[in-house]
Design a protein around this motif. Structure first.
Motif, PDB file in Angstrom:
ATOM      1  N   TYR A  58       0.692  -1.289   0.544  1.00  0.00           N
ATOM      2  CA  TYR A  58       0.032  -0.080   0.256  1.00  0.00           C
ATOM      3  C   TYR A  58       0.996   1.037  -0.143  1.00  0.00           C
ATOM      4  O   TYR A  58       2.166   1.077   1.048  1.00  0.00           O
ATOM      5  CB  TYR A  58      -0.652   0.594   1.475  1.00  0.00           C
ATOM      6  CG  TYR A  58      -2.078  -1.016   1.497  1.00  0.00           C
ATOM      7  CD1 TYR A  58      -2.641  -1.743   0.708  1.00  0.00           C
ATOM      8  CD2 TYR A  58      -2.451  -1.465   2.820  1.00  0.00           C
ATOM      9  CE1 TYR A  58      -3.296  -2.373   0.368  1.00  0.00           C
ATOM     10  CE2 TYR A  58      -2.700  -2.760   2.636  1.00  0.00           C
ATOM     11  CZ  TYR A  58      -3.373  -3.360   2.098  1.00  0.00           C
ATOM     12  OH  TYR A  58      -4.211  -4.352   1.807  1.00  0.00           O
ATOM     13  N   MET A  59       0.869   2.147  -0.695  1.00  0.00           N
ATOM     14  CA  MET A  59       1.339   3.054  -0.762  1.00  0.00           C
ATOM     15  C   MET A  59       0.884   4.156  -0.081  1.00  0.00           C
ATOM     16  O   MET A  59      -0.305   5.042  -0.981  1.00  0.00           O
ATOM     17  CB  MET A  59       1.716   3.819  -2.283  1.00  0.00           C
ATOM     18  CG  MET A  59       2.462   5.279  -2.634  1.00  0.00           C
ATOM     19  SD  MET A  59       3.038   5.823  -3.909  1.00  0.00           S
ATOM     20  CE  MET A  59       4.335   6.740  -3.428  1.00  0.00           C
ATOM     21  N   LEU A  60       1.049   4.729   0.937  1.00  0.00           N
ATOM     22  CA  LEU A  60       0.727   5.644   1.836  1.00  0.00           C
ATOM     23  C   LEU A  60       1.246   6.340   2.682  1.00  0.00           C
ATOM     24  O   LEU A  60       2.299   6.042   2.744  1.00  0.00           O
ATOM     25  CB  LEU A  60      -0.214   4.343   3.033  1.00  0.00           C
ATOM     26  CG  LEU A  60      -0.964   3.589   2.475  1.00  0.00           C
ATOM     27  CD1 LEU A  60      -1.308   2.848   3.762  1.00  0.00           C
ATOM     28  CD2 LEU A  60      -2.132   4.089   2.485  1.00  0.00           C
ATOM     29  N   THR A  74       7.295  11.713   3.228  1.00  0.00           N
ATOM     30  CA  THR A  74       6.583  11.222   3.616  1.00  0.00           C
ATOM     31  C   THR A  74       5.723   9.792   3.172  1.00  0.00           C
ATOM     32  O   THR A  74       4.778   9.682   3.985  1.00  0.00           O
ATOM     33  CB  THR A  74       5.027  12.109   4.634  1.00  0.00           C
ATOM     34  OG1 THR A  74       4.295  12.146   3.853  1.00  0.00           O
ATOM     35  CG2 THR A  74       5.716  13.490   5.546  1.00  0.00           C
ATOM     36  N   MET A  75       6.164   9.233   2.501  1.00  0.00           N
ATOM     37  CA  MET A  75       5.166   8.223   1.871  1.00  0.00           C
ATOM     38  C   MET A  75       5.577   7.186   2.204  1.00  0.00           C
ATOM     39  O   MET A  75       7.106   6.897   2.587  1.00  0.00           O
ATOM     40  CB  MET A  75       4.676   8.524   0.084  1.00  0.00           C
ATOM     41  CG  MET A  75       4.513   9.339  -0.085  1.00  0.00           C
ATOM     42  SD  MET A  75       3.505   9.883  -0.272  1.00  0.00           S
ATOM     43  CE  MET A  75       1.891   8.673  -0.146  1.00  0.00           C
ATOM     44  N   VAL A  76       4.950   5.749   2.381  1.00  0.00           N
ATOM     45  CA  VAL A  76       5.496   4.754   2.849  1.00  0.00           C
ATOM     46  C   VAL A  76       4.916   3.970   2.030  1.00  0.00           C
ATOM     47  O   VAL A  76       3.721   3.477   1.855  1.00  0.00           O
ATOM     48  CB  VAL A  76       4.895   4.429   4.113  1.00  0.00           C
ATOM     49  CG1 VAL A  76       5.223   3.139   4.568  1.00  0.00           C
ATOM     50  CG2 VAL A  76       5.473   5.693   4.885  1.00  0.00           C
ATOM     51  N   PHE A  77       5.483   2.389   1.254  1.00  0.00           N
ATOM     52  CA  PHE A  77       5.306   1.634   1.000  1.00  0.00           C
ATOM     53  C   PHE A  77       5.383   0.397   2.870  1.00  0.00           C
ATOM     54  O   PHE A  77       5.669  -0.492   2.191  1.00  0.00           O
ATOM     55  CB  PHE A  77       5.855   0.686   0.251  1.00  0.00           C
ATOM     56  CG  PHE A  77       6.423   2.017  -0.936  1.00  0.00           C
ATOM     57  CD1 PHE A  77       5.333   1.233  -2.263  1.00  0.00           C
ATOM     58  CD2 PHE A  77       7.797   2.215  -1.415  1.00  0.00           C
ATOM     59  CE1 PHE A  77       5.369   2.193  -3.435  1.00  0.00           C
ATOM     60  CE2 PHE A  77       7.432   3.933  -2.277  1.00  0.00           C
ATOM     61  CZ  PHE A  77       6.231   3.370  -3.270  1.00  0.00           C
ATOM     62  N   LEU A  78       3.868   0.173   2.127  1.00  0.00           N
ATOM     63  CA  LEU A  78       3.911  -0.584   3.548  1.00  0.00           C
ATOM     64  C   LEU A  78       2.690  -1.541   3.097  1.00  0.00           C
ATOM     65  O   LEU A  78       2.447  -1.889   1.972  1.00  0.00           O
ATOM     66  CB  LEU A  78       1.988  -0.061   4.346  1.00  0.00           C
ATOM     67  CG  LEU A  78       1.760  -0.602   5.654  1.00  0.00           C
ATOM     68  CD1 LEU A  78       2.254  -0.860   6.547  1.00  0.00           C
ATOM     69  CD2 LEU A  78      -0.112  -0.478   6.103  1.00  0.00           C
ATOM     70  N   LYS A  79       3.214  -3.146   3.227  1.00  0.00           N
ATOM     71  CA  LYS A  79       3.290  -4.414   3.707  1.00  0.00           C
ATOM     72  C   LYS A  79       2.120  -4.841   3.573  1.00  0.00           C
ATOM     73  O   LYS A  79       1.837  -4.814   4.509  1.00  0.00           O
ATOM     74  CB  LYS A  79       4.449  -5.395   4.139  1.00  0.00           C
ATOM     75  CG  LYS A  79       5.645  -4.746   3.715  1.00  0.00           C
ATOM     76  CD  LYS A  79       6.142  -4.369   2.179  1.00  0.00           C
ATOM     77  CE  LYS A  79       7.395  -3.896   2.304  1.00  0.00           C
ATOM     78  NZ  LYS A  79       7.514  -3.610   0.373  1.00  0.00           N
ATOM     79  N   ALA A  80       1.559  -5.279   2.029  1.00  0.00           N
ATOM     80  CA  ALA A  80       0.597  -5.643   2.036  1.00  0.00           C
ATOM     81  C   ALA A  80       0.111  -6.850   3.144  1.00  0.00           C
ATOM     82  O   ALA A  80      -1.385  -6.822   3.687  1.00  0.00           O
ATOM     83  CB  ALA A  80      -0.687  -4.984   0.769  1.00  0.00           C
TER      84      ALA A  80
END
Length: 128
Positions: A42-44, A93-99
């Motif tokens: 997820y890019m959040l 401040t973007m994060v690649f959160l692991k789905a």
């Protein structure tokens, strides 16, 4: 609200609103970090993610071996090894959160680093 966790449960992640799609990344670093042919993310914005680390097991690795030459900080559970998120360098401040931390993973909307995608993977999506 959506809540996910690492395999051992030490790290939990809460999202106010679960995303409706994911991004698949085929870069070699994501494959090595996640142990599969791609990473589902997820890019959040980091402000939309609450990470709780009850036992202090969240570890960070500054990955500078990237195609872009920029570094990212990969975070993972130091107890069970589950990937948690990849942080972009400041000021982003973007994060690649692991789905994979969540029980339900929505359909991918984009693919990144498709030039590194294994030929046997048959997923047709828009490219990022």
């Amino acid at each position: 609200m959506a809540q996910g966790n690492c395999n051992c449960g030490s790290i939990t992640v809460t999202l106010k609103t679960p995303p409706d799609s994911t991004i698949l990344c085929y870069c070699a670093n994501c494959r090595r970090a996640g142990g599969g042919p791609c990473s589902s993310n997820y890019m959040l914005d980091s402000n939309d993610i609450e990470v709780q680390d009850a036992n202090g097991t969240l570890k960070s690795y500054k990955d500078s071996n990237t195609k872009s030459g920029n570094y990212i900080t990969r975070q993972f559970c130091g107890n069970c090894g589950s990937p948690v998120q990849s942080l972009m360098p400041p000021p982003s401040t973007m994060v690649f959160l692991k789905a994979a931390l969540f029980d339900h993973i929505p359909t991918p909307a984009y693919e990144a680093f498709v030039e590194d995608k294994e030929s046997w993977i048959n997923v047709t999506q828009k490219t990022a």
